[in-house]
Enzyme design. Sequence first.
Site, PDB file in Angstrom:
ATOM      1  N   ASP A   7      -6.965 -28.958  10.607  1.00 46.57           N
ATOM      2  CA  ASP A   7      -8.081 -29.435   9.779  1.00 46.57           C
ATOM      3  C   ASP A   7      -7.976 -28.942   8.333  1.00 46.57           C
ATOM      4  O   ASP A   7      -7.381 -27.905   8.094  1.00 46.57           O
ATOM      5  CB  ASP A   7      -9.435 -29.012  10.403  1.00 46.57           C
TER       6      ASP A   7
ATOM      7  N   HIS B   6      -7.767 -25.203   6.357  1.00 48.17           N
ATOM      8  CA  HIS B   6      -7.619 -24.284   7.490  1.00 48.17           C
ATOM      9  C   HIS B   6      -6.191 -24.346   8.032  1.00 48.17           C
ATOM     10  O   HIS B   6      -5.605 -23.324   8.401  1.00 48.17           O
ATOM     11  CB  HIS B   6      -8.638 -24.646   8.581  1.00 48.17           C
TER      12      HIS B   6
ATOM     13  N   GLU C 119     -17.384 -26.339   6.385  1.00 43.48           N
ATOM     14  CA  GLU C 119     -17.101 -27.258   7.494  1.00 43.48           C
ATOM     15  C   GLU C 119     -17.555 -28.656   7.086  1.00 43.48           C
ATOM     16  O   GLU C 119     -18.732 -28.880   6.768  1.00 43.48           O
ATOM     17  CB  GLU C 119     -17.864 -26.826   8.758  1.00 43.48           C
TER      18      GLU C 119
END
Length: 218
Positions: free
Chosen positions: A137, A127, A85
């Site tokens: 994203d 993603h 992330e």
Amino acid sequence: MISSPNFDARPCPVDMLVLHYTGMQSAAAALARLCDPAAKVSSHYVVDEDGTVHALVEEDRRAWHAGVSYWRGDVGLNDRSIGIEIVNPGHEWGYRAFPAAQMAAVAELCRGIVARHGVPARNVVAHSDIAPDRKQDPGELFDWRYMAAAGVGVWTDEFTESGGAEADLAAIGYDMALKLRDVVTAFQRHFLPDAVSGAVCARTAGRAASVARLIGQR
Ligand SMILES: [Zn+2]
């Protein structure tokens, strides 16, 4: 040192790397959510905008970042992937450039993961590549050319003569059972970020043909 309780056992070896943005208003909010047992989401790493890397889940455990997903015939990609992330508010909260220090940290982290697990370049994905109908994203501001120059993932600046984009998108790995517009948008965010339209233009078809050829699938 922060860690997440949101993981379980891996059913198979790692052969994919999935990049995300956090899509939240702050890094602290994202870290809190990724470590909240009630949220049931996590990632192996979080990379802050200043380049700080937080390791939340061991690489040999399954983190919960991909959700319903497809790539090159495989589904449920948490099983086989490492998830990172990257802190950014995302399209919902003020999407902005990824700072150089953050990109350098992401590239270094990815280089290590790819080397440790032998992840093929074609399996380093966004993603949005593996869930084009749900996710955008890390988005079109993420610099995949820079990543490839650092030895991570696939990039080409070329356009190859194409007989039609769909066969090439399928060969690259996209789920062609989804709406073509969503798949094309995901492809453009990754491989043609100055032309994110969802429409198959000549440049999109040409770039798809080049990527498919580069990864040896056409
Ligand atoms: Zn994501």
